[in-house]
Scaffold this motif. Sequence first.
Motif, mmCIF file in Angstrom:
data_model
loop_
_atom_site.group_PDB
_atom_site.id
_atom_site.type_symbol
_atom_site.label_atom_id
_atom_site.label_comp_id
_atom_site.label_asym_id
_atom_site.label_seq_id
_atom_site.Cartn_x
_atom_site.Cartn_y
_atom_site.Cartn_z
ATOM 1 N N UNK A 136 0.926 -1.133 -0.118
ATOM 2 C CA UNK A 136 -0.098 0.021 0.182
ATOM 3 C C UNK A 136 0.716 1.339 -0.257
ATOM 4 N N UNK A 137 0.443 2.347 -0.755
ATOM 5 C CA UNK A 137 1.041 3.556 -0.801
ATOM 6 C C UNK A 137 -0.123 4.632 -0.198
ATOM 7 N N UNK A 138 0.024 5.247 0.765
ATOM 8 C CA UNK A 138 -0.841 6.351 1.183
ATOM 9 C C UNK A 138 -0.191 7.631 1.013
ATOM 10 N N UNK A 139 -1.098 8.338 0.321
ATOM 11 C CA UNK A 139 -0.483 9.921 0.169
ATOM 12 C C UNK A 139 -1.208 10.842 0.895
ATOM 13 N N UNK A 140 -0.705 11.446 1.722
ATOM 14 C CA UNK A 140 -1.084 12.478 2.650
ATOM 15 C C UNK A 140 -1.380 13.865 1.950
#
Length: 267
Positions: A130-134
């Motif tokens: 997973x890649x979570x972009x804030x």
Amino acid sequence: MSDLSRPAGPRIIAVANQKGGVGKTTTAINLAAALAETGLRVLVVDLDPQGNASTGLGIEDRDVTTYELLVDDAPLNAVIQRTSIPGLSIVPATVDLSSADIELMANEKRSFLLHDALRQTAMDAFGWDYILIDCPPSLNLLTVNAMVAAHSVLVPLQSEFFALEGLSQLMLTIREVRQAANPDLRIEGVVLTMYDKRNNLSQQVEKDARDNLGELVFETRIPRNVRVSEAPSYAMPVLSYDPNSLGAIAYRDLAVELLKKHNKIAA
Ligand SMILES: Nc1ncnc2c1ncn2[C@@H]1O[C@H](COP(=O)(O)OP(=O)(O)OP(=O)(O)O)[C@@H](O)[C@H]1O
Ligand SMILES: [Mg+2]
């Protein structure tokens, strides 16, 4: 957890809401930590010049950041840093990123820079799940970059008056990004944050959200919990700071709900 739980290639999720202070960063950090806790490999991309996700994950060295990734075309492996949480890494950000909008104005590919950095890289080599972009509290070029790069958008909704105001603008931006650049962009879901079950207002916001958005709203609600707000000043996700707090438990529940949605674990 078995290998069955691993998505093919990373799933990229933009955590976005142009409203400030609704729990984007808190959700990005803690959902990332909760996913990592299950054994998955997770990357947080701090796309906010405020750098709150970087601070919240204890990153002090910020010589190379999202700015270098987007503006200077630095390779992904040069900007990633490990955090103290096993399996969780971050691309940090600094205030430098605030000038990216203007500096990139003349760049024809300005909306695709994060997409190109994340999607055109040989991601298999990194092994991210997973890649979570804030995202920053704005529907600016940075947020558009996140939506162009992402498979889906996760929307934190603060359980306060006016919570749903501005959602139509956010949905419009998602529609525009779909038309212009990323036809498969989905809405991952809407998560109620800072929920206070004793407060009528929280209940009303929840009812309005569920009436209007139906299944898009996650079952899991993130309660207002003082341990969640204390954790960043200790440079830790609440999952590490106070693993048994209601906030930590809620973010673990959210991770499980997300994984179930993706059929990564049995319902
Ligand atoms: N569940 C919670 N319980 C208590 N405090 C919370 C909770 N979630 C977030 N907060 C606090 O609310 C404030 C705003 O949260 P956060 O920084 O995550 O929002 P944001 O949407 O990322 O803000 P910005 O728009 O400025 O980027 C922070 O001080 C955070 O610690
Ligand atoms: Mg934030």
